[in-house]
Write an enzyme that holds these catalytic residues in place. Structure first.
Site, PDB file in Angstrom:
ATOM      1  N   LYS A  51      -4.393 -14.217  -4.387  1.00 24.32           N
ATOM      2  CA  LYS A  51      -2.947 -14.324  -4.624  1.00 24.32           C
ATOM      3  C   LYS A  51      -2.153 -14.178  -3.320  1.00 24.32           C
ATOM      4  O   LYS A  51      -1.289 -15.001  -3.014  1.00 24.32           O
ATOM      5  CB  LYS A  51      -2.481 -13.242  -5.619  1.00 24.32           C
ATOM      6  CG  LYS A  51      -3.159 -13.308  -6.971  1.00 24.32           C
ATOM      7  CD  LYS A  51      -2.645 -12.236  -7.915  1.00 24.32           C
ATOM      8  CE  LYS A  51      -2.944 -10.827  -7.477  1.00 24.32           C
ATOM      9  NZ  LYS A  51      -4.370 -10.458  -7.476  1.00 24.32           N
ATOM     10  N   ARG A  78       2.060  -7.727 -14.378  1.00 27.48           N
ATOM     11  CA  ARG A  78       0.672  -7.332 -14.498  1.00 27.48           C
ATOM     12  C   ARG A  78       0.381  -6.681 -15.829  1.00 27.48           C
ATOM     13  O   ARG A  78      -0.695  -6.152 -16.034  1.00 27.48           O
ATOM     14  CB  ARG A  78       0.411  -6.298 -13.431  1.00 27.48           C
ATOM     15  CG  ARG A  78      -0.479  -6.722 -12.314  1.00 27.48           C
ATOM     16  CD  ARG A  78      -0.587  -5.477 -11.538  1.00 27.48           C
ATOM     17  NE  ARG A  78      -1.680  -5.329 -10.682  1.00 27.48           N
ATOM     18  CZ  ARG A  78      -1.764  -5.792  -9.451  1.00 27.48           C
ATOM     19  NH1 ARG A  78      -0.863  -6.591  -8.980  1.00 27.48           N
ATOM     20  NH2 ARG A  78      -2.780  -5.473  -8.719  1.00 27.48           N
ATOM     21  N   ARG A 136     -12.507  -7.844   3.278  1.00 31.39           N
ATOM     22  CA  ARG A 136     -11.087  -8.036   3.559  1.00 31.39           C
ATOM     23  C   ARG A 136     -10.588  -7.089   4.639  1.00 31.39           C
ATOM     24  O   ARG A 136     -10.967  -5.939   4.715  1.00 31.39           O
ATOM     25  CB  ARG A 136     -10.254  -7.802   2.296  1.00 31.39           C
ATOM     26  CG  ARG A 136      -8.744  -7.818   2.593  1.00 31.39           C
ATOM     27  CD  ARG A 136      -7.900  -8.016   1.396  1.00 31.39           C
ATOM     28  NE  ARG A 136      -8.040  -6.960   0.414  1.00 31.39           N
ATOM     29  CZ  ARG A 136      -7.481  -7.003  -0.777  1.00 31.39           C
ATOM     30  NH1 ARG A 136      -6.766  -8.049  -1.138  1.00 31.39           N
ATOM     31  NH2 ARG A 136      -7.643  -6.016  -1.629  1.00 31.39           N
ATOM     32  N   ARG A 165      -8.230  -1.794   3.354  1.00 29.10           N
ATOM     33  CA  ARG A 165      -7.358  -1.165   2.364  1.00 29.10           C
ATOM     34  C   ARG A 165      -8.084  -0.026   1.647  1.00 29.10           C
ATOM     35  O   ARG A 165      -9.251  -0.155   1.287  1.00 29.10           O
ATOM     36  CB  ARG A 165      -6.893  -2.216   1.347  1.00 29.10           C
ATOM     37  CG  ARG A 165      -5.529  -2.779   1.681  1.00 29.10           C
ATOM     38  CD  ARG A 165      -5.141  -3.924   0.813  1.00 29.10           C
ATOM     39  NE  ARG A 165      -5.237  -3.694  -0.617  1.00 29.10           N
ATOM     40  CZ  ARG A 165      -4.853  -4.558  -1.532  1.00 29.10           C
ATOM     41  NH1 ARG A 165      -4.331  -5.713  -1.169  1.00 29.10           N
ATOM     42  NH2 ARG A 165      -4.984  -4.296  -2.804  1.00 29.10           N
ATOM     43  N   ARG A 201     -10.186  -1.371 -10.516  1.00 30.57           N
ATOM     44  CA  ARG A 201      -9.113  -2.384 -10.512  1.00 30.57           C
ATOM     45  C   ARG A 201      -9.494  -3.570 -11.384  1.00 30.57           C
ATOM     46  O   ARG A 201      -8.650  -4.139 -12.077  1.00 30.57           O
ATOM     47  CB  ARG A 201      -8.835  -2.842  -9.063  1.00 30.57           C
ATOM     48  CG  ARG A 201      -8.001  -1.822  -8.293  1.00 30.57           C
ATOM     49  CD  ARG A 201      -8.116  -2.001  -6.798  1.00 30.57           C
ATOM     50  NE  ARG A 201      -7.663  -3.292  -6.346  1.00 30.57           N
ATOM     51  CZ  ARG A 201      -8.069  -3.865  -5.218  1.00 30.57           C
ATOM     52  NH1 ARG A 201      -8.928  -3.250  -4.432  1.00 30.57           N
ATOM     53  NH2 ARG A 201      -7.611  -5.041  -4.879  1.00 30.57           N
TER      54      ARG A 201
HETATM   55  P1  AP5 Z   1      -6.266 -11.758  -1.176  1.00 33.34           P
HETATM   56  O1  AP5 Z   1      -5.391 -12.914  -0.899  1.00 33.34           O
HETATM   57  O2  AP5 Z   1      -5.968 -10.470  -0.490  1.00 33.34           O
HETATM   58  O3  AP5 Z   1      -6.408 -11.532  -2.760  1.00 33.34           O
HETATM   59  P2  AP5 Z   1      -5.369 -10.914  -3.789  1.00 33.34           P
HETATM   60  O4  AP5 Z   1      -5.486 -11.666  -5.046  1.00 33.34           O
HETATM   61  O5  AP5 Z   1      -4.018 -10.793  -3.175  1.00 33.34           O
HETATM   62  O6  AP5 Z   1      -6.056  -9.501  -4.003  1.00 33.34           O
HETATM   63  P3  AP5 Z   1      -5.394  -8.064  -4.087  1.00 33.34           P
HETATM   64  O7  AP5 Z   1      -6.529  -7.100  -3.935  1.00 33.34           O
HETATM   65  O8  AP5 Z   1      -4.246  -7.919  -3.144  1.00 33.34           O
HETATM   66  O9  AP5 Z   1      -4.891  -8.019  -5.516  1.00 33.34           O
HETATM   67  P4  AP5 Z   1      -4.555  -6.828  -6.309  1.00 33.34           P
HETATM   68  O10 AP5 Z   1      -3.868  -7.442  -7.430  1.00 33.34           O
HETATM   69  O11 AP5 Z   1      -5.696  -5.963  -6.686  1.00 33.34           O
HETATM   70  O12 AP5 Z   1      -3.740  -5.887  -5.280  1.00 33.34           O
HETATM   71  P5  AP5 Z   1      -2.172  -5.630  -5.072  1.00 33.34           P
HETATM   72  O13 AP5 Z   1      -1.923  -5.427  -3.658  1.00 33.34           O
HETATM   73  O14 AP5 Z   1      -1.386  -6.637  -5.804  1.00 33.34           O
HETATM   74  O15 AP5 Z   1      -7.771 -12.215  -0.838  1.00 33.34           O
HETATM   75  C1  AP5 Z   1      -8.833 -11.287  -0.862  1.00 33.34           C
HETATM   76  C2  AP5 Z   1      -9.815 -11.591   0.288  1.00 33.34           C
HETATM   77  O16 AP5 Z   1     -10.426 -12.854   0.078  1.00 33.34           O
HETATM   78  C3  AP5 Z   1      -9.181 -11.675   1.681  1.00 33.34           C
HETATM   79  O17 AP5 Z   1     -10.091 -11.153   2.609  1.00 33.34           O
HETATM   80  C4  AP5 Z   1      -8.982 -13.185   1.923  1.00 33.34           C
HETATM   81  O18 AP5 Z   1      -9.048 -13.510   3.295  1.00 33.34           O
HETATM   82  C5  AP5 Z   1     -10.154 -13.762   1.151  1.00 33.34           C
HETATM   83  N1  AP5 Z   1      -9.901 -15.062   0.518  1.00 33.34           N
HETATM   84  C6  AP5 Z   1      -8.810 -15.423  -0.204  1.00 33.34           C
HETATM   85  N2  AP5 Z   1      -8.937 -16.665  -0.692  1.00 33.34           N
HETATM   86  C7  AP5 Z   1     -10.165 -17.102  -0.303  1.00 33.34           C
HETATM   87  C8  AP5 Z   1     -10.911 -18.320  -0.493  1.00 33.34           C
HETATM   88  N3  AP5 Z   1     -10.424 -19.326  -1.206  1.00 33.34           N
HETATM   89  N4  AP5 Z   1     -12.139 -18.415   0.058  1.00 33.34           N
HETATM   90  C9  AP5 Z   1     -12.669 -17.395   0.777  1.00 33.34           C
HETATM   91  N5  AP5 Z   1     -12.012 -16.224   1.007  1.00 33.34           N
HETATM   92  C10 AP5 Z   1     -10.786 -16.084   0.473  1.00 33.34           C
HETATM   93  O19 AP5 Z   1      -2.002  -4.246  -5.836  1.00 33.34           O
HETATM   94  C11 AP5 Z   1      -2.548  -3.065  -5.300  1.00 33.34           C
HETATM   95  C12 AP5 Z   1      -2.188  -1.892  -6.207  1.00 33.34           C
HETATM   96  O20 AP5 Z   1      -0.756  -1.714  -6.251  1.00 33.34           O
HETATM   97  C13 AP5 Z   1      -2.603  -2.010  -7.673  1.00 33.34           C
HETATM   98  O21 AP5 Z   1      -3.934  -1.627  -7.881  1.00 33.34           O
HETATM   99  C14 AP5 Z   1      -1.583  -1.077  -8.337  1.00 33.34           C
HETATM  100  O22 AP5 Z   1      -1.939   0.277  -8.191  1.00 33.34           O
HETATM  101  C15 AP5 Z   1      -0.319  -1.344  -7.548  1.00 33.34           C
HETATM  102  N6  AP5 Z   1       0.473  -2.465  -8.122  1.00 33.34           N
HETATM  103  C16 AP5 Z   1       0.765  -3.647  -7.526  1.00 33.34           C
HETATM  104  N7  AP5 Z   1       1.501  -4.433  -8.341  1.00 33.34           N
HETATM  105  C17 AP5 Z   1       1.681  -3.721  -9.483  1.00 33.34           C
HETATM  106  C18 AP5 Z   1       2.342  -4.003 -10.712  1.00 33.34           C
HETATM  107  N8  AP5 Z   1       2.966  -5.189 -10.939  1.00 33.34           N
HETATM  108  N9  AP5 Z   1       2.326  -3.050 -11.677  1.00 33.34           N
HETATM  109  C19 AP5 Z   1       1.711  -1.870 -11.477  1.00 33.34           C
HETATM  110  N10 AP5 Z   1       1.054  -1.542 -10.351  1.00 33.34           N
HETATM  111  C20 AP5 Z   1       1.041  -2.462  -9.354  1.00 33.34           C
HETATM  112 MG    MG Z   2      -2.775  -9.184  -2.609  1.00 34.83          MG
END
Ligand code: AP5
Ligand code: MG
Length: 207
Positions: free
Chosen positions: A13, A88, A122, A153, A164
């Site tokens: 994402k 989410r 990552r 992270r 997660r």
């Molecule tokens: P990346 O782009 O970082 O993936 P992502 O989907 O953004 O993964 P996240 O871990 O950020 O998602 P998340 O939903 O768990 O975390 P968030 O920060 O939102 O890609 C991942 C890796 O793969 C990278 O190394 C990239 O280079 C690689 N990659 C990407 N695409 C690729 C491809 N096509 N081929 C090869 N490699 C690739 O949330 C974190 C925390 O915050 C949550 O756990 C929660 O506690 C809180 N939080 C956030 N939003 C909310 C909400 N709405 N409600 C409640 N709590 C929330």
């Molecule tokens: Mg992300």
């Protein structure tokens, strides 16, 4: 365009949102990045969400909804935005529907094996929010975009990733059906290389 990016942790994402932001000239609103910034600056919100995030659980809906509602009122969101990591939960999705009319929800569908591989390699830049994978970095500690110091992270540990993913399937996965029923769901195969997946996203958005 007002776009939601749906998908499991590590589905890409953030990576895709950064590309869309550049190409569509609309901001990327990542709730995860907002929480991480508060954590780094040790604000009251940061202290409140620190343990929740470390455990891989979701921040309470009321807090998250209020943050997004206020952020979307800002001037730069007038012509659209990319929502990355919000909504989410069904409660968040229903709340969003009361204050915004989104165009579509793009679901990145990625195999679990690939997700684990992506998250275990990552690297994240807390200065510019850049996301990278060790496989494409010459230097694992230096941000290729801004020169900042790359980190792993805190929630990318094996145990937290497992939690997660559990939370994702229980609470976020039902949103796929929610947006399907609204006729707003666009499903994209998120397996494959970054450019390949991004091209698929652009192609479904054009339609
Ligand atoms: P990346 O782009 O970082 O993936 P992502 O989907 O953004 O993964 P996240 O871990 O950020 O998602 P998340 O939903 O768990 O975390 P968030 O920060 O939102 O890609 C991942 C890796 O793969 C990278 O190394 C990239 O280079 C690689 N990659 C990407 N695409 C690729 C491809 N096509 N081929 C090869 N490699 C690739 O949330 C974190 C925390 O915050 C949550 O756990 C929660 O506690 C809180 N939080 C956030 N939003 C909310 C909400 N709405 N409600 C409640 N709590 C929330
Ligand atoms: Mg992300």
């Amino acid at each position: 365009m007002k776009i939601i990016l749906l998908g499991a942790p590590g589905s890409g994402k953030g990576t895709m949102a950064q590309r869309l932001t550049n190409d569509l000239q609309v901001p990327q609103i990542s709730t995860g990045d907002i929480f991480r910034k508060n954590l780094k600056e040790e604000t009251p919100l940061g202290l409140q969400v620190k343990d929740i995030m470390a455990r891989g659980e979701l921040v309470p809906d009321e807090i998250t909804i209020e943050i997004v509602k206020n952020r979307l009122r800002e001037d730069d969101c007038k012509n659209g935005y990319i929502l990355d990591g919000f909504p989410r939960s069904l409660i968040q999705a229903e709340a969003l529907d009361t204050f915004e009319l989104i165009d579509c929800a793009v679901n990145l569908d990625v195999d679990e094996e690939a997700i684990v591989k992506r998250l275990s390699g990552r690297r994240f830049c807390p200065d510019c929010n850049g996301t990278f994978h060790v496989s494409s970095l010459e230097n694992e500690t230096l941000c290729p975009s801004c020169g900042g110091k790359l980190i792993i992270r805190a929630d990318d540990s094996e145990e937290t990733v497992r939690e997660r993913l559990r939370v994702y399937y229980k609470t976020t996965f039902p949103l796929i059906e929610y947006y399907q029923k609204q006729g707003k769901l666009l499903t994209v195969d998120g397996n494959g290389g970054i450019e390949e997946v991004y091209a698929r996203i652009l192609s479904v958005l054009k339609k």
